[in-house]
Write a protein that holds these residues in place. Structure first.
Motif, PDB file in Angstrom:
ATOM      1  N   LYS A 104      -1.243   4.744  -1.645  1.00  0.00           N
ATOM      2  CA  LYS A 104      -0.567   5.629  -2.595  1.00  0.00           C
ATOM      3  C   LYS A 104      -1.568   6.119  -3.634  1.00  0.00           C
ATOM      4  CE  LYS A 104       3.767   5.106  -1.263  1.00  0.00           C
ATOM      5  NZ  LYS A 104       4.820   6.073  -1.209  1.00  0.00           N
ATOM      6  N   VAL A 105      -1.447   7.396  -3.996  1.00  0.00           N
ATOM      7  CA  VAL A 105      -2.254   7.987  -5.056  1.00  0.00           C
ATOM      8  C   VAL A 105      -1.290   8.521  -6.106  1.00  0.00           C
ATOM      9  CG1 VAL A 105      -3.929   9.776  -5.661  1.00  0.00           C
ATOM     10  CG2 VAL A 105      -4.080   8.629  -3.427  1.00  0.00           C
ATOM     11  N   LEU A 106      -1.519   8.130  -7.355  1.00  0.00           N
ATOM     12  CA  LEU A 106      -0.670   8.566  -8.456  1.00  0.00           C
ATOM     13  C   LEU A 106      -1.548   9.070  -9.587  1.00  0.00           C
ATOM     14  CD1 LEU A 106       2.130   8.750  -9.857  1.00  0.00           C
ATOM     15  CD2 LEU A 106       1.683   6.432 -10.717  1.00  0.00           C
ATOM     16  N   GLN A 107      -1.263  10.268 -10.043  1.00  0.00           N
ATOM     17  CA  GLN A 107      -1.974  10.823 -11.191  1.00  0.00           C
ATOM     18  C   GLN A 107      -1.177  10.564 -12.462  1.00  0.00           C
ATOM     19  OE1 GLN A 107      -2.604  14.903  -9.134  1.00  0.00           O
ATOM     20  NE2 GLN A 107      -3.945  14.842 -10.916  1.00  0.00           N
ATOM     21  N   VAL A 108      -1.892  10.332 -13.551  1.00  0.00           N
ATOM     22  CA  VAL A 108      -1.301  10.248 -14.882  1.00  0.00           C
ATOM     23  C   VAL A 108      -2.007  11.317 -15.702  1.00  0.00           C
ATOM     24  CG1 VAL A 108      -0.972   8.820 -16.927  1.00  0.00           C
ATOM     25  CG2 VAL A 108      -0.806   7.789 -14.649  1.00  0.00           C
ATOM     26  N   VAL A 109      -1.246  12.335 -16.122  1.00  0.00           N
ATOM     27  CA  VAL A 109      -1.853  13.462 -16.826  1.00  0.00           C
ATOM     28  C   VAL A 109      -1.141  13.725 -18.144  1.00  0.00           C
ATOM     29  CG1 VAL A 109      -2.599  14.536 -14.648  1.00  0.00           C
ATOM     30  CG2 VAL A 109      -0.463  15.248 -15.688  1.00  0.00           C
ATOM     31  N   HIS A 159     -10.950  11.198 -15.090  1.00  0.00           N
ATOM     32  CA  HIS A 159     -11.638  12.462 -15.337  1.00  0.00           C
ATOM     33  C   HIS A 159     -12.244  12.406 -16.729  1.00  0.00           C
ATOM     34  CE1 HIS A 159     -11.849  16.843 -16.358  1.00  0.00           C
ATOM     35  NE2 HIS A 159     -12.461  16.799 -15.197  1.00  0.00           N
ATOM     36  N   ASN A 160     -13.483  12.843 -16.849  1.00  0.00           N
ATOM     37  CA  ASN A 160     -14.183  12.840 -18.137  1.00  0.00           C
ATOM     38  C   ASN A 160     -14.544  14.280 -18.459  1.00  0.00           C
ATOM     39  OD1 ASN A 160     -15.921  12.628 -20.288  1.00  0.00           O
ATOM     40  ND2 ASN A 160     -17.182  11.033 -19.381  1.00  0.00           N
ATOM     41  N   ALA A 161     -13.715  14.932 -19.229  1.00  0.00           N
ATOM     42  CA  ALA A 161     -13.918  16.348 -19.537  1.00  0.00           C
ATOM     43  C   ALA A 161     -15.063  16.595 -20.504  1.00  0.00           C
ATOM     44  CB  ALA A 161     -12.632  16.940 -20.121  1.00  0.00           C
ATOM     45  N   GLN A 214      -4.826  19.742 -12.349  1.00  0.00           N
ATOM     46  CA  GLN A 214      -4.513  20.746 -11.336  1.00  0.00           C
ATOM     47  C   GLN A 214      -4.472  20.204  -9.913  1.00  0.00           C
ATOM     48  OE1 GLN A 214      -3.293  23.632 -12.266  1.00  0.00           O
ATOM     49  NE2 GLN A 214      -3.654  22.977 -14.372  1.00  0.00           N
ATOM     50  N   SER A 215      -4.854  18.959  -9.695  1.00  0.00           N
ATOM     51  CA  SER A 215      -4.762  18.371  -8.360  1.00  0.00           C
ATOM     52  C   SER A 215      -3.291  18.199  -7.995  1.00  0.00           C
ATOM     53  CB  SER A 215      -5.485  17.032  -8.317  1.00  0.00           C
ATOM     54  OG  SER A 215      -6.871  17.235  -8.470  1.00  0.00           O
ATOM     55  N   SER A 216      -3.013  18.136  -6.708  1.00  0.00           N
ATOM     56  CA  SER A 216      -1.615  18.165  -6.282  1.00  0.00           C
ATOM     57  C   SER A 216      -1.069  16.812  -5.837  1.00  0.00           C
ATOM     58  CB  SER A 216      -1.443  19.196  -5.171  1.00  0.00           C
ATOM     59  OG  SER A 216      -2.264  18.859  -4.084  1.00  0.00           O
ATOM     60  N   ASP A 249       7.642  18.778 -27.422  1.00  0.00           N
ATOM     61  CA  ASP A 249       7.988  20.045 -26.786  1.00  0.00           C
ATOM     62  C   ASP A 249       6.787  20.964 -26.601  1.00  0.00           C
ATOM     63  OD1 ASP A 249      10.691  19.567 -26.314  1.00  0.00           O
ATOM     64  OD2 ASP A 249      11.271  20.217 -28.334  1.00  0.00           O
ATOM     65  N   GLU A 250       5.749  20.785 -27.411  1.00  0.00           N
ATOM     66  CA  GLU A 250       4.557  21.631 -27.276  1.00  0.00           C
ATOM     67  C   GLU A 250       3.834  21.423 -25.939  1.00  0.00           C
ATOM     68  OE1 GLU A 250       3.103  17.906 -29.472  1.00  0.00           O
ATOM     69  OE2 GLU A 250       4.919  19.116 -29.379  1.00  0.00           O
ATOM     70  N   ASP A 251       4.144  20.342 -25.220  1.00  0.00           N
ATOM     71  CA  ASP A 251       3.480  20.056 -23.941  1.00  0.00           C
ATOM     72  C   ASP A 251       4.352  20.401 -22.736  1.00  0.00           C
ATOM     73  OD1 ASP A 251       1.444  19.063 -25.514  1.00  0.00           O
ATOM     74  OD2 ASP A 251       1.911  16.956 -25.138  1.00  0.00           O
ATOM     75  N   VAL A 252       5.440  21.112 -22.954  1.00  0.00           N
ATOM     76  CA  VAL A 252       6.424  21.378 -21.911  1.00  0.00           C
ATOM     77  C   VAL A 252       5.821  22.057 -20.673  1.00  0.00           C
ATOM     78  CG1 VAL A 252       7.238  23.615 -22.777  1.00  0.00           C
ATOM     79  CG2 VAL A 252       8.800  22.131 -21.548  1.00  0.00           C
ATOM     80  N   GLU A 253       4.747  22.834 -20.830  1.00  0.00           N
ATOM     81  CA  GLU A 253       4.146  23.531 -19.677  1.00  0.00           C
ATOM     82  C   GLU A 253       3.588  22.558 -18.637  1.00  0.00           C
ATOM     83  OE1 GLU A 253       0.803  22.934 -22.530  1.00  0.00           O
ATOM     84  OE2 GLU A 253       2.850  23.662 -22.754  1.00  0.00           O
ATOM     85  N   LEU A 254       3.331  21.305 -19.024  1.00  0.00           N
ATOM     86  CA  LEU A 254       2.841  20.316 -18.064  1.00  0.00           C
ATOM     87  C   LEU A 254       3.867  20.034 -16.968  1.00  0.00           C
ATOM     88  CD1 LEU A 254       1.040  17.761 -20.416  1.00  0.00           C
ATOM     89  CD2 LEU A 254      -0.020  19.426 -18.876  1.00  0.00           C
ATOM     90  N   LEU A 255       5.144  20.268 -17.275  1.00  0.00           N
ATOM     91  CA  LEU A 255       6.190  20.045 -16.266  1.00  0.00           C
ATOM     92  C   LEU A 255       6.081  21.029 -15.106  1.00  0.00           C
ATOM     93  CD1 LEU A 255       9.180  19.327 -18.655  1.00  0.00           C
ATOM     94  CD2 LEU A 255       8.001  17.676 -17.163  1.00  0.00           C
ATOM     95  N   LYS A 256       5.297  22.095 -15.267  1.00  0.00           N
ATOM     96  CA  LYS A 256       5.122  23.101 -14.213  1.00  0.00           C
ATOM     97  C   LYS A 256       3.947  22.792 -13.287  1.00  0.00           C
ATOM     98  CE  LYS A 256       6.963  26.635 -17.276  1.00  0.00           C
ATOM     99  NZ  LYS A 256       6.644  27.819 -18.087  1.00  0.00           N
ATOM    100  N   LEU A 257       3.227  21.708 -13.545  1.00  0.00           N
ATOM    101  CA  LEU A 257       2.084  21.338 -12.704  1.00  0.00           C
ATOM    102  C   LEU A 257       2.560  20.951 -11.305  1.00  0.00           C
ATOM    103  CD1 LEU A 257       0.027  19.148 -15.213  1.00  0.00           C
ATOM    104  CD2 LEU A 257      -0.594  21.412 -14.332  1.00  0.00           C
TER     105      LEU A 257
END
Length: 169
Positions: free
Chosen positions: A2-7, A37-39, A102-104, A114-122
């Protein structure tokens, strides 16, 4: 495996949640790997150590080996799928990825409000995690059929059960 991302954005609690997930899955007997990830290209090696001196001298790859562990470092970026494949070849049962928005792969999104709501569209969002109430985000998640977990006062039990159940399927 299993692979799980935490973003999430900076200071959303990603590292804290990843650590809790790793602790929970490991306690259930799973071999868990992590990728972060190290941005900002932070220096992970401490200046003055032998491996740091090797890199400063121009080594493109450095390995450090002891009786119980190996550290392998290369001066090249590695694509996430290659890292996941390496974890799979190392017999990990699960890999928890911190970042790489952006990985799937299936992911938990951490919303500060609420300012982070766009993350729900990933791509691949399987759950939202919030430390406090965020009306717009909770409503948007509900409309999209995304479960919402709250971690008020560092209470992680419900999200950890959700992740453990998913990993054990």
């Amino acid at each position: 495996m299993k692979v799980l991302q935490v973003v999430g954005y900076k200071d959303a609690g990603k590292t804290t949640l990843v650590s809790e997930i790793v602790r929970e899955l490991s306690s259930r007997g799973l071999l868990v790997g992590t990728v972060k990830h190290n941005a900002h290209d932070h220096e992970p090696d401490i200046p003055g150590t032998d491996t740091w001196k090797h890199r400063e001298a121009g080594a493109h790859a450095t390995a450090m080996v002891s009786e119980t562990r190996t550290l392998w470092r290369r001066e090249v970026s590695t694509p996430l799928p290659d890292l996941i494949a390496a974890m799979q070849s190392a017999d990990m049962n699960a890999v928890i990825v911190e970042g790489f928005k952006q990985s799937s792969y299936p992911k938990l999104v951490l919303l500060r409000g609420d300012e982070d709501v766009e993350l729900l569209k990933l791509p691949g969002v399987m759950a939202a995690v919030m430390q406090q109430s965020a009306t717009e985000a909770e409503s948007m998640a509900q409309r999209a059929g995304i479960p919402v977990f709250r971690t008020d006062n560092r209470q992680f039990d419900s999200i950890l059960r959700f992740v453990a159940d998913w990993c054990m399927m």
